[in-house]
Design an enzyme around this catalytic site. Structure first.
Site: not given
Length: 370
Positions: A281-282, A285, A291
């Protein structure tokens, strides 16, 4: 025996059974049930100085609150919405405990961004999502980690930043030797992150290579506690799990207070967090993605303890490819087949359940008619 008589008898039997079981259960269940996902998770911590994040779990007492309500502690919920970009700080610099029009607007925006039923109230779905452990990056326009939605689902950081390198693009990463956890071996941690980076590299023309910390890496990974100097302090066990900054910042921080794991069979803690899921997930980013409002997507902001979310979904892939283009070896057809297969599996389970119920009902009818 006439069909109408059989149906009447069957209905009578079922009516009797329904009333009978309702009478038996009337003392067992409260008037209103709170979903299991709203239950406070208690767990052992690895360090007695860690403070369990009870503040978010206290939000369960706001269940079903709506505009006009006034509940003690509502100001803390407003701080939550402020932190993730939904509510500005009032001119008085103090949030009140009143569910006002501004909070209602924040709730509606939150529900919209996270793919929840839009009610404007703190219903069970909304409260369950609010108290779930999540990424620390904001969901909307925010002074530090602001992002804006460019489609109905995936989003980007403000200005749509991306890494700019010569082709072929190679981004380097390293682990901070002074900011690591000691209960997972460094080799295991490196394997986890290599797999996480590989998932993104498989869909875009970007590769990732580990280097030493003193080699000026593009991406710097480490575990930290509380206020660690980046303006985004961690809050103890559960709550915010990790955060990463937009391109080309490269900082990737994980909360050292969490119980991280790479194997749920070996770690039995109810608050265990899957390291590979958070890493994947990170990295999104780090690459510039915000998101997603799709709950199944890797870039959805929350992750429950003892759950995994590893596979990129169509929404994740479309978002990152809009920034970097497609890996020439990637085929959307294979991803579509995988998702369709997964959806069919869910449908099969649902149909099986319906068939089971139908068979039980049919057996009861046959028994009553004999």
């Amino acid at each position: 025996m006439a069909i109408s008589t059989i149906l009447f008898q069957t209905f009578s039997y079922f009516s009797f059974l329904s009333v009978f079981f309702l009478c038996l259960s009337s003392r067992s269940f409260p008037a209103r049930l709170i979903p299991d996902s709203v239950t406070v998770i208690t767990t052992d911590t690895r360090n007695s100085t860690d403070i369990h994040n009870f503040t978010w779990h206290d939000f369960t007492r706001f269940l079903d609150a709506g505009k006009g309500s006034q509940v003690n502690g509502m100001s803390e919920l407003k701080k939550y919405f402020n932190h993730f970009g939904y509510l500005p700080v009032p001119s008085t610099n103090n949030f009140t405990d009143i569910f006002d029009a501004q909070l209602e607007s924040a709730v509606i925006a939150y529900q919209t961004n996270l793919g929840l039923p839009v009610t404007g109230k703190l219903d069970s779905d909304t409260i369950s999502t609010i108290i779930s452990p999540r990424c620390g990056v904001g969901d909307t326009a925010h002074k530090k980690t602001g992002i804006f939605h460019v489609t109905r689902n995936f989003a980007y950081f403000y200005g749509k930043p991306r890494w700019v390198r010569q082709t072929p693009m190679i981004l380097t990463y390293s682990f901070s030797p002074d900011n690591m956890i000691d209960y997972i071996s460094i080799d295991e941690i490196k394997r986890v992150f290599k797999r996480a980076f590989s998932r993104w590299a498989s869909v875009i023309p970007v590769s990732f290579r580990e280097v030493e910390d003193n080699e000026s890496p593009d991406i710097k990974i480490g575990w930290y506690r509380g206020d660690h100097g980046d303006g985004e302090p961690f809050d103890g066990v559960l709550g915010v799990l990790a955060h990463a900054f937009s391109p080309e910042n490269g900082r990737f921080h994980l909360d050292a207070a969490e119980t991280w794991t790479v194997d749920f069979e070996k770690v039995k803690s109810k608050a265990a967090i899957d390291l590979e899921s958070v890493a994947t997930h990170e990295i999104g980013h780090i690459l510039g993605l915000g998101h997603s409002s799709i709950k199944e997507a890797v870039m959805y902001p929350s992750l429950s303890p003892r759950t995994k979310k590893l596979d990129l979904k169509i929404d994740d892939v479309e978002g990152v490819q809009a920034l970097y283009g497609s890996n020439p070896n990637f085929k959307f057809s294979s991803l579509l087949e995988s998702e369709n297969s997964s959806n069919k599996g869910v449908g099969t389970k649902s149909r099986t359940s319906r068939w089971t119920i139908s068979l039980v009902v049919a057996a009861l009818v046959l028994f009553l008619c004999t």
